[in-house]
Write a protein that holds these residues in place. Structure first.
Motif, PDB file in Angstrom:
ATOM      1  N   UNK A 129       2.275  -7.919  -6.566  1.00 46.85           N
ATOM      2  CA  UNK A 129       1.133  -8.511  -7.267  1.00 46.85           C
ATOM      3  C   UNK A 129      -0.109  -7.633  -7.128  1.00 46.85           C
ATOM      4  N   UNK A 130      -0.316  -7.088  -5.911  1.00 46.79           N
ATOM      5  CA  UNK A 130      -1.445  -6.187  -5.663  1.00 46.79           C
ATOM      6  C   UNK A 130      -0.884  -4.895  -5.085  1.00 46.79           C
ATOM      7  N   UNK A 131      -1.166  -3.785  -5.743  1.00 42.45           N
ATOM      8  CA  UNK A 131      -0.697  -2.474  -5.293  1.00 42.45           C
ATOM      9  C   UNK A 131      -1.907  -1.617  -4.977  1.00 42.45           C
ATOM     10  N   UNK A 132      -1.979  -1.158  -3.724  1.00 40.50           N
ATOM     11  CA  UNK A 132      -3.069  -0.283  -3.301  1.00 40.50           C
ATOM     12  C   UNK A 132      -2.510   1.126  -3.189  1.00 40.50           C
ATOM     13  N   UNK A 180       0.850  -1.191   0.000  1.00 38.22           N
ATOM     14  CA  UNK A 180       0.000   0.000   0.000  1.00 38.22           C
ATOM     15  C   UNK A 180       0.878   1.231   0.000  1.00 38.22           C
ATOM     16  N   UNK A 181       0.549   2.174  -0.880  1.00 39.00           N
ATOM     17  CA  UNK A 181       1.196   3.481  -0.898  1.00 39.00           C
ATOM     18  C   UNK A 181       0.102   4.473  -0.532  1.00 39.00           C
ATOM     19  N   UNK A 182       0.316   5.252   0.515  1.00 41.73           N
ATOM     20  CA  UNK A 182      -0.729   6.170   0.965  1.00 41.73           C
ATOM     21  C   UNK A 182      -0.147   7.528   1.294  1.00 41.73           C
ATOM     22  N   UNK A 183      -0.944   8.558   1.033  1.00 45.92           N
ATOM     23  CA  UNK A 183      -0.582   9.924   1.403  1.00 45.92           C
ATOM     24  C   UNK A 183      -1.871  10.716   1.576  1.00 45.92           C
ATOM     25  N   UNK A 184      -1.964  11.466   2.674  1.00 45.82           N
ATOM     26  CA  UNK A 184      -3.145  12.302   2.897  1.00 45.82           C
ATOM     27  C   UNK A 184      -3.149  13.464   1.912  1.00 45.82           C
ATOM     28  N   UNK A 185      -2.024  14.124   1.791  1.00 44.96           N
ATOM     29  CA  UNK A 185      -1.860  15.151   0.769  1.00 44.96           C
ATOM     30  C   UNK A 185      -0.416  15.080   0.293  1.00 44.96           C
ATOM     31  N   UNK A 209      -6.915  -2.304 -13.266  1.00 43.52           N
ATOM     32  CA  UNK A 209      -7.164  -1.163 -12.385  1.00 43.52           C
ATOM     33  C   UNK A 209      -8.563  -1.267 -11.808  1.00 43.52           C
ATOM     34  N   UNK A 210      -8.661  -1.009 -10.503  1.00 43.04           N
ATOM     35  CA  UNK A 210      -9.956  -1.024  -9.840  1.00 43.04           C
ATOM     36  C   UNK A 210      -9.958   0.073  -8.788  1.00 43.04           C
ATOM     37  N   UNK A 211     -11.093   0.259  -8.135  1.00 43.95           N
ATOM     38  CA  UNK A 211     -11.203   1.251  -7.079  1.00 43.95           C
ATOM     39  C   UNK A 211     -12.068   2.419  -7.490  1.00 43.95           C
ATOM     40  N   UNK A 212     -11.897   3.544  -6.767  1.00 48.16           N
ATOM     41  CA  UNK A 212     -12.706   4.734  -7.035  1.00 48.16           C
ATOM     42  C   UNK A 212     -11.830   5.974  -7.106  1.00 48.16           C
ATOM     43  N   UNK A 213     -12.281   6.916  -7.911  1.00 45.78           N
ATOM     44  CA  UNK A 213     -11.652   8.227  -8.033  1.00 45.78           C
ATOM     45  C   UNK A 213     -12.730   9.277  -7.834  1.00 45.78           C
ATOM     46  N   UNK A 214     -12.424  10.277  -7.033  1.00 50.24           N
ATOM     47  CA  UNK A 214     -13.402  11.327  -6.763  1.00 50.24           C
ATOM     48  C   UNK A 214     -13.431  12.406  -7.826  1.00 50.24           C
ATOM     49  N   UNK A 215     -12.592  13.440  -7.643  1.00 46.74           N
ATOM     50  CA  UNK A 215     -12.658  14.606  -8.515  1.00 46.74           C
ATOM     51  C   UNK A 215     -11.471  14.750  -9.453  1.00 46.74           C
ATOM     52  N   UNK A 232       0.100 -10.834 -13.901  1.00 47.41           N
ATOM     53  CA  UNK A 232      -1.075  -9.981 -13.677  1.00 47.41           C
ATOM     54  C   UNK A 232      -0.791  -9.125 -12.451  1.00 47.41           C
ATOM     55  N   UNK A 233      -0.971  -7.813 -12.612  1.00 44.84           N
ATOM     56  CA  UNK A 233      -0.791  -6.868 -11.510  1.00 44.84           C
ATOM     57  C   UNK A 233      -2.114  -6.143 -11.314  1.00 44.84           C
ATOM     58  N   UNK A 234      -2.622  -6.170 -10.078  1.00 50.67           N
ATOM     59  CA  UNK A 234      -3.849  -5.450  -9.741  1.00 50.67           C
ATOM     60  C   UNK A 234      -3.465  -4.164  -9.032  1.00 50.67           C
ATOM     61  N   UNK A 235      -3.954  -3.039  -9.557  1.00 49.07           N
ATOM     62  CA  UNK A 235      -3.732  -1.742  -8.921  1.00 49.07           C
ATOM     63  C   UNK A 235      -5.085  -1.222  -8.465  1.00 49.07           C
ATOM     64  N   UNK A 236      -5.220  -1.071  -7.149  1.00 45.80           N
ATOM     65  CA  UNK A 236      -6.472  -0.576  -6.574  1.00 45.80           C
ATOM     66  C   UNK A 236      -6.271   0.876  -6.177  1.00 45.80           C
ATOM     67  N   UNK A 237      -7.021   1.767  -6.807  1.00 45.61           N
ATOM     68  CA  UNK A 237      -6.910   3.201  -6.544  1.00 45.61           C
ATOM     69  C   UNK A 237      -8.040   3.659  -5.631  1.00 45.61           C
ATOM     70  N   UNK A 238      -7.696   4.407  -4.591  1.00 47.16           N
ATOM     71  CA  UNK A 238      -8.665   5.071  -3.732  1.00 47.16           C
ATOM     72  C   UNK A 238      -8.219   6.528  -3.678  1.00 47.16           C
ATOM     73  N   UNK A 239      -8.731   7.337  -4.604  1.00 45.33           N
ATOM     74  CA  UNK A 239      -8.264   8.704  -4.752  1.00 45.33           C
ATOM     75  C   UNK A 239      -9.404   9.687  -4.537  1.00 45.33           C
ATOM     76  N   UNK A 240      -9.111  10.760  -3.812  1.00 45.35           N
ATOM     77  CA  UNK A 240     -10.098  11.802  -3.565  1.00 45.35           C
ATOM     78  C   UNK A 240     -10.049  12.845  -4.676  1.00 45.35           C
ATOM     79  N   UNK A 241      -9.302  13.933  -4.423  1.00 47.84           N
ATOM     80  CA  UNK A 241      -9.104  14.949  -5.449  1.00 47.84           C
ATOM     81  C   UNK A 241      -7.672  14.849  -5.936  1.00 47.84           C
ATOM     82  N   UNK A 242      -7.381  15.484  -7.030  1.00 48.74           N
ATOM     83  CA  UNK A 242      -6.044  15.390  -7.604  1.00 48.74           C
ATOM     84  C   UNK A 242      -6.041  14.328  -8.686  1.00 48.74           C
TER      85      UNK A 242
END
Length: 180
Positions: free
Chosen positions: A89-92, A71-76, A164-170, A113-123
């Motif tokens: 194999x799975x990158x969040x 998992x790679x995460x950053x608030x801003x 690619x899976x997940x959600x993107x906001x704006x 096969x590489x799964x990339x799960x995106x959980x992105x707000x703005x940007x």
């Protein structure tokens, strides 16, 4: 394979089958199963029509190595990966406000096969994939902005599959194939 696959009403895809075969080969290499058992399970995977059959072939195996999910995460701020980095194999990827730049063109990909799960707000997010990669964006939901991806007219066989899976906001997601 997880219980999520067991419940899937979709037919078994070649990517799912390849991932199951790879997991069985890894289990054999680690000494978790014997040669005869490998043959039986491979036959079951290669003839499976339902995800529950794949799950039963992999059921008694221990969970995959922890190194197969990251998992790679950053608030801003910015999330950026480029050069010769190892892709799990799975990158969040989780980002509330920052930009995401993933360059997979020179990355080390040990999995077909590489799964990339995106959980992105703005940007926005920009992902550069290898020239011969196959990209699947069916599992991705976008909110305000759109997805920009144009599949290449010609693709060479043998490249990795990037799902690619997940959600993107704006933000806007732009996917492009590398030139080299």
């Amino acid at each position: 394979m997880t219980s999520k696959l067991e419940d899937s009403p979709l037919p078994v895809s070649e990517d799912d089958r390849d991932a199951a075969v790879q997991r069985l080969q890894e289990a054999y290499a680690e000494g978790l199963i014997q040669h005869e058992e490998l043959d039986e399970r491979l036959h079951q995977v290669l003839t499976a029509k339902a995800h529950s059959e794949l799950a039963s072939a992999l059921g008694s195996l221990p969970a995959e190595h922890p190194g197969t999910t990251s998992t790679i995460a950053a608030a801003n701020g910015r999330i950026q990966r480029r050069g010769a980095w190892r892709v799990p194999r799975i990158l969040k990827v989780e980002s509330a406000y920052g930009r995401v730049r993933l360059d997979l063109s020179r990355a080390v990909m040990e999995h077909p096969v590489v799964d990339i799960e995106l959980q992105l707000g703005t940007g926005g997010a920009r992902i550069t994939v290898p020239r011969d990669a196959v990209v699947d964006v069916e599992g991705l939901r976008t909110g305000w902005k759109d997805l920009r991806y144009k599949a290449p007219r010609r693709s060479r066989p043998g490249g990795p599959t990037i799902r690619l899976s997940g959600t993107m906001g704006f933000g806007r997601l732009k996917i492009r194939h590398a030139w080299r």
